[in-house]
Design an enzyme around this catalytic site. Sequence first.
Site, PDB file in Angstrom:
ATOM      1  N   ASP A   1      27.519  39.187  45.007  1.00  0.00           N
ATOM      2  CA  ASP A   1      28.114  38.367  46.077  1.00  0.00           C
ATOM      3  C   ASP A   1      28.182  39.077  47.409  1.00  0.00           C
ATOM      4  O   ASP A   1      28.532  38.463  48.419  1.00  0.00           O
ATOM      5  CB  ASP A   1      29.534  37.938  45.651  1.00  0.00           C
ATOM      6  CG  ASP A   1      29.484  36.998  44.471  1.00  0.00           C
ATOM      7  OD1 ASP A   1      30.160  37.245  43.468  1.00  0.00           O
ATOM      8  OD2 ASP A   1      28.713  36.022  44.549  1.00  0.00           O
TER       9      ASP A   1
ATOM     10  N   HIS B   1      32.695  45.290  39.507  1.00  0.00           N
ATOM     11  CA  HIS B   1      32.165  44.341  38.513  1.00  0.00           C
ATOM     12  C   HIS B   1      32.710  44.722  37.141  1.00  0.00           C
ATOM     13  O   HIS B   1      32.894  45.887  36.835  1.00  0.00           O
ATOM     14  CB  HIS B   1      30.633  44.405  38.490  1.00  0.00           C
ATOM     15  CG  HIS B   1      30.014  43.219  37.851  1.00  0.00           C
ATOM     16  ND1 HIS B   1      29.869  43.116  36.489  1.00  0.00           N
ATOM     17  CD2 HIS B   1      29.555  42.059  38.369  1.00  0.00           C
ATOM     18  CE1 HIS B   1      29.305  41.950  36.212  1.00  0.00           C
ATOM     19  NE2 HIS B   1      29.112  41.291  37.320  1.00  0.00           N
TER      20      HIS B   1
HETATM   21  C1  SDX Z   1      30.826  37.819  39.861  1.00  0.00           C
HETATM   22  O1  SDX Z   1      31.086  38.862  35.081  1.00  0.00           O
HETATM   23  C2  SDX Z   1      30.051  38.556  35.738  1.00  0.00           C
HETATM   24  O2  SDX Z   1      28.926  38.729  35.283  1.00  0.00           O
HETATM   25  C3  SDX Z   1      30.295  37.906  37.073  1.00  0.00           C
HETATM   26  C4  SDX Z   1      29.111  37.711  37.991  1.00  0.00           C
HETATM   27  C5  SDX Z   1      28.145  36.692  37.460  1.00  0.00           C
HETATM   28  O3  SDX Z   1      26.963  36.769  37.817  1.00  0.00           O
HETATM   29  O4  SDX Z   1      28.590  35.747  36.756  1.00  0.00           O
HETATM   30  O5  SDX Z   1      28.453  38.942  38.169  1.00  0.00           O
HETATM   31  C6  SDX Z   1      29.551  37.197  39.369  1.00  0.00           C
HETATM   32  O6  SDX Z   1      31.872  37.292  39.610  1.00  0.00           O
HETATM   33  C7  SDX Z   1      30.757  39.133  40.583  1.00  0.00           C
HETATM   34  C8  SDX Z   1      32.158  39.683  40.976  1.00  0.00           C
HETATM   35  C9  SDX Z   1      32.632  38.957  42.262  1.00  0.00           C
HETATM   36  N1  SDX Z   1      34.059  39.338  42.536  1.00  0.00           N
HETATM   37  C10 SDX Z   1      34.368  40.107  43.568  1.00  0.00           C
HETATM   38  O7  SDX Z   1      33.558  40.675  44.298  1.00  0.00           O
HETATM   39  C11 SDX Z   1      35.883  40.252  43.788  1.00  0.00           C
HETATM   40  C12 SDX Z   1      36.227  41.724  44.043  1.00  0.00           C
HETATM   41  N2  SDX Z   1      36.052  42.483  42.784  1.00  0.00           N
HETATM   42  C13 SDX Z   1      37.173  42.602  41.937  1.00  0.00           C
HETATM   43  O8  SDX Z   1      38.196  41.710  42.012  1.00  0.00           O
HETATM   44  C14 SDX Z   1      36.875  43.215  40.571  1.00  0.00           C
HETATM   45  O9  SDX Z   1      36.033  44.281  40.776  1.00  0.00           O
HETATM   46  C15 SDX Z   1      36.313  42.308  39.489  1.00  0.00           C
HETATM   47  C16 SDX Z   1      37.181  41.122  39.277  1.00  0.00           C
HETATM   48  C17 SDX Z   1      34.929  41.888  39.844  1.00  0.00           C
HETATM   49  C18 SDX Z   1      36.253  43.126  38.204  1.00  0.00           C
HETATM   50  O10 SDX Z   1      37.552  43.410  37.875  1.00  0.00           O
HETATM   51  P1  SDX Z   1      37.902  44.229  36.516  1.00  0.00           P
HETATM   52  O11 SDX Z   1      36.709  44.512  35.714  1.00  0.00           O
HETATM   53  O12 SDX Z   1      39.028  43.519  35.853  1.00  0.00           O
HETATM   54  O13 SDX Z   1      38.331  45.603  37.066  1.00  0.00           O
HETATM   55  P2  SDX Z   1      39.811  45.979  37.455  1.00  0.00           P
HETATM   56  O14 SDX Z   1      40.390  44.852  38.244  1.00  0.00           O
HETATM   57  O15 SDX Z   1      40.499  46.426  36.220  1.00  0.00           O
HETATM   58  O16 SDX Z   1      39.574  47.193  38.469  1.00  0.00           O
HETATM   59  C19 SDX Z   1      39.479  48.526  37.996  1.00  0.00           C
HETATM   60  C20 SDX Z   1      40.034  49.379  39.148  1.00  0.00           C
HETATM   61  C21 SDX Z   1      41.434  48.939  39.578  1.00  0.00           C
HETATM   62  O17 SDX Z   1      42.047  50.055  40.148  1.00  0.00           O
HETATM   63  P3  SDX Z   1      43.069  50.948  39.199  1.00  0.00           P
HETATM   64  O18 SDX Z   1      44.103  49.990  38.653  1.00  0.00           O
HETATM   65  O19 SDX Z   1      42.189  51.550  38.119  1.00  0.00           O
HETATM   66  O20 SDX Z   1      43.655  51.976  40.153  1.00  0.00           O
HETATM   67  O21 SDX Z   1      39.206  49.196  40.306  1.00  0.00           O
HETATM   68  C22 SDX Z   1      39.983  48.601  41.339  1.00  0.00           C
HETATM   69  C23 SDX Z   1      41.169  47.960  40.692  1.00  0.00           C
HETATM   70  O22 SDX Z   1      42.268  47.873  41.605  1.00  0.00           O
HETATM   71  N3  SDX Z   1      39.120  47.579  41.981  1.00  0.00           N
HETATM   72  C24 SDX Z   1      39.036  47.376  43.290  1.00  0.00           C
HETATM   73  C25 SDX Z   1      38.055  46.374  43.447  1.00  0.00           C
HETATM   74  N4  SDX Z   1      37.596  46.015  42.244  1.00  0.00           N
HETATM   75  C26 SDX Z   1      38.255  46.770  41.341  1.00  0.00           C
HETATM   76  N5  SDX Z   1      39.686  47.937  44.340  1.00  0.00           N
HETATM   77  C27 SDX Z   1      39.344  47.466  45.574  1.00  0.00           C
HETATM   78  N6  SDX Z   1      38.418  46.507  45.811  1.00  0.00           N
HETATM   79  C28 SDX Z   1      37.751  45.946  44.763  1.00  0.00           C
HETATM   80  N7  SDX Z   1      36.852  45.016  44.989  1.00  0.00           N
END
Ligand code: SDX
Length: 428
Positions: free
Chosen positions: A364, A307
């Site tokens: 989710d 998140h």
């Molecule tokens: C919602 O914002 C809100 O409030 C949203 C929400 C709401 O109520 O409106 O809460 C609803 O959208 C919840 C999120 C639903 N999305 C998912 O579940 C999709 C999977 N999650 C990711 O795609 C990700 O965690 C995000 C998009 C939710 C957040 O992404 P960020 O904050 O941009 O974080 P990032 O992509 O920079 O990740 C940081 C690190 C990275 O690794 P490094 O580059 O540091 O090595 O964490 C890793 C990412 O690759 N990472 C994951 C991951 N999420 C982050 N690795 C594997 N699986 C994941 N799910």
Amino acid sequence: MSKTATLEIDGKKHEFPLIVGTENEVAIDIKTLRAVTGGVTTIDPGYKNTGACESAITFLNGEEGILRYRGYSIEELAEKADFLEVAYLLIFGELPTQEQLDKFNADIKEQSVVDDDIKKIIDAFPKSAHPMGVLSSLTSALTAFNPSSVNVDSEEEMYKTVCKIMGKFPVLVAWTMRKKNGLPLNYGDSSLGYVENILKMMFSKPNEDYKQNEILVNALDKLLILHADHEQNCSTSTVRIVGSAHTGLFASISSGISALWGPLHGGANQAVLEMLEAIKEDGGDTKKFMAKAKDKEDPFRLMGFGHRVYKNFDPRAKIIKVAADEVLADLGVEDPVLDIAKGLASEALSDEYFVKRKLYPNVDFYSGIIYRSMGIPVEMFTVMFALGRLPGWIAQWKEMRARKEPIGRPRQIYIGENLRDFKTIEKR
Ligand code: SDX
């Protein structure tokens, strides 16, 4: 805490005021930055460090996993309030008295008829159309049937517009699902409660009496509360920036639905179920999928994990996980996918990659398991998220307009070509 922040550029110091919120969050007010520095701006892809507004609606603390609507904890609201009470709280700022709630309910019912010509628009969609695309189109089409844009300075007009969208949106949601299921488009029963009637509109069959199931009513009511607002998330920021151009409420909400559709945002609840099903079909080897999620060469992510704000357990996920157990037990449903979800979660929560990056289950991760046990098709999961988020979008749009926020127009840093002369085609 000092009252200002100092920025030094080329040996020149610039002071900017610090804004401190009611929960002691601190922001640097850079409203004058370009003017005092001769054009210097900031850049922050994804706005990870940038506040778009001051808001009194929802408070999140991602480090401690705190979520409050208008100061009330999500735990208390999920346990003690119903969805319409929470919608009223978010939109008007206070929990309603019984009289206010009864009037809100009655006024919403009065506004819940949708122009029958909307059915012609629904009929034009192929059954294969994704419900989020249909819902976004129908919500925007509401403007065609309700063309007068609301005078946001009139409390009465604003209230009536709120009741219009709160009344018509559930009908569009139900019709979107019924169209896909080949069922006639109908209304429910206005003698029922708001959430009860949503379920009746979604599931009633023309050839049998619809039987309410209190377990499903309570489960949906709780899920809608948990999804109702989440401060400046992607779709809410979309609703606010579209509304900042003085675009109408319905069209602004339609843009929010499109933003929510994305699998990184609300679309994740559908993606989680598809991922869990894929793991089940693949023999339930969660370790294989964990390895894929950690492999930088593999675009696969563990959907429902991580998140932007929560670097602790999403408090909503905790509540939904308990609710999933209760609903499946109450319905007498055995769902192996829930066991896979729990196995995945416990593995991830002790895996160095996820622990280091503070990746926890989010809202989710478990919600789709409940939706599925209720008989809601997986393609409708994000539509259910939108149904819950509606009062939050309304509240945020209303606050942005009431505070007379300027049109949203971010700056950029240009990295393209410098000035060059036109080349005639024979010289290219
Ligand atoms: C919602 O914002 C809100 O409030 C949203 C929400 C709401 O109520 O409106 O809460 C609803 O959208 C919840 C999120 C639903 N999305 C998912 O579940 C999709 C999977 N999650 C990711 O795609 C990700 O965690 C995000 C998009 C939710 C957040 O992404 P960020 O904050 O941009 O974080 P990032 O992509 O920079 O990740 C940081 C690190 C990275 O690794 P490094 O580059 O540091 O090595 O964490 C890793 C990412 O690759 N990472 C994951 C991951 N999420 C982050 N690795 C594997 N699986 C994941 N799910």
